[in-house]
Design an enzyme around this catalytic site. Structure first.
Site, PDB file in Angstrom:
ATOM      1  CE  LYS A  74      39.268  52.507  28.226  1.00 34.70           C
ATOM      2  NZ  LYS A  74      38.172  51.643  27.740  1.00 34.70           N
ATOM      3  N   GLY A 135      36.910  40.273  34.764  1.00 34.83           N
ATOM      4  CA  GLY A 135      37.789  41.418  34.941  1.00 34.83           C
ATOM      5  C   GLY A 135      37.220  42.415  35.931  1.00 34.83           C
ATOM      6  CB  SER A 136      37.672  43.840  38.802  1.00 35.13           C
ATOM      7  OG  SER A 136      39.009  43.514  39.186  1.00 35.13           O
ATOM      8  CB  ALA A 139      37.593  47.892  30.486  1.00 34.26           C
ATOM      9  CB  ILE A 161      38.584  37.508  45.635  1.00 33.37           C
ATOM     10  CG1 ILE A 161      38.523  36.172  44.874  1.00 33.37           C
ATOM     11  CG2 ILE A 161      37.268  37.761  46.363  1.00 33.37           C
ATOM     12  CD1 ILE A 161      38.282  34.972  45.762  1.00 33.37           C
TER      13      ILE A 161
END
Length: 280
Positions: A74, A135-136, A139, A161
């Site tokens: 994405k 999550g990061s 999405a 982090i």
């Protein structure tokens, strides 16, 4: 009667991602095609990081009209589009591409509005909800802005982090968004959203188990077939949550909004959610 604007020939739509063999999107769009009376096919293409750009560009060069992009591409697909909507410019994440009449490839993202639709349908979300997102990745970039528009307070928990910090710094001008830390281990969140791809590989992401209470609403943007719970939702249920849902409704909603982008017709989302649930 077929929609006259698109009756000259079959229209080619595609899905690009990895993995894709689990995807229900072809079935959803088969139902949409019948409902809106537009003859379009929807084929899935398995891509790798090395061939993703080539495969998508070849698709459009050979008559492709539009496509969906799924994990893990994405953010990469942002580099394919040469025109983008305002929200895509904010998120740098694309899940819909469309070829315009002047051959521009325009990038859109329907994940955020798809999620908000489903959270509203489930009566999970209100203004000022406290939300923990696991999550990061792409999405998360796709959904955070729309949650902030609802004036929700968001915390990001990711195993790296530094990635959480990058995401938070990008979106903090739009609302209350923070990196999750150990001081929040006793915090009661209204919603916990799993936005990782762990479920695709049949395991749940790690998170502090004491964050789950009976009224904690647990939502997984992934989905499962045969009415089974995703690994994340199974964990949440076992920890005592009484309110949990997978992302099947979000999937149908974002697909419907994709359809609207391509054809300017919005399929009946609620009807198609119920139809899909009766099939799988």
């Amino acid at each position: 009667m077929q929609n006259s604007k698109y009756c000259e020939k079959k229209i080619h739509i595609a899905l690009f991602g990895n993995p894709i063999e689990h995807s229900l999107s072809p079935l959803i769009h088969k139902n949409f095609s019948k409902e809106i009376k537009i003859n379009y096919n929807y084929n899935s293409f398995l891509c790798t990081k090395s061939n993703f750009f080539v495969i998508v560009k070849n698709f459009f060069q050979n008559g492709g009209f539009g496509c969906n992009i799924t994990v893990p591409f994405k953010k990469k697909s942002f580099q394919i589009s040469n025109k983008n909507t305002k929200y895509v410019k904010i998120s740098n994440s694309v899940n819909v591409l469309k070829k315009s009449s002047n051959n521009n490839i325009i990038g859109y993202n329907t994940d955020g509005i798809g999620l908000i639709y489903d959270l509203n349908r489930l009566k999970y979300i209100t203004e000022n909800s406290f939300i923990l997102i696991l999550g990061s990745g792409g999405a998360v970039y796709s959904i955070v802005y729309h949650l902030l528009k609802k004036k929700c307070c968001i915390f990001i928990l990711n195993r790296t982090i530094s990635k959480s910090c990058i995401l938070v710094n990008k979106f903090k001008k739009f609302g209350k968004i923070f990196v999750f830390d150990k001081n929040l281990y006793t915090k009661k969140f209204d919603i916990i959203i799993n936005a990782t791809s762990c479920g695709l590989y049949n395991f749940s992401p790690k998170f502090p188990k004491n964050l789950i209470f009976p009224n904690t609403k647990c939502y997984d943007i992934s989905y499962s077939k045969n009415k089974k719970l995703t690994p994340f939702l199974s964990t949440c249920r076992d920890l005592g949550s009484r309110k949990y849902s997978d992302g099947l409704g979000m999937l149908v909603a974002q697909a419907a909004y994709s359809c609207y982008i391509w054809f300017n017709i919005l399929p009946n989302i609620k009807k198609n959610i119920n139809l899909l649930k009766s099939i799988i």
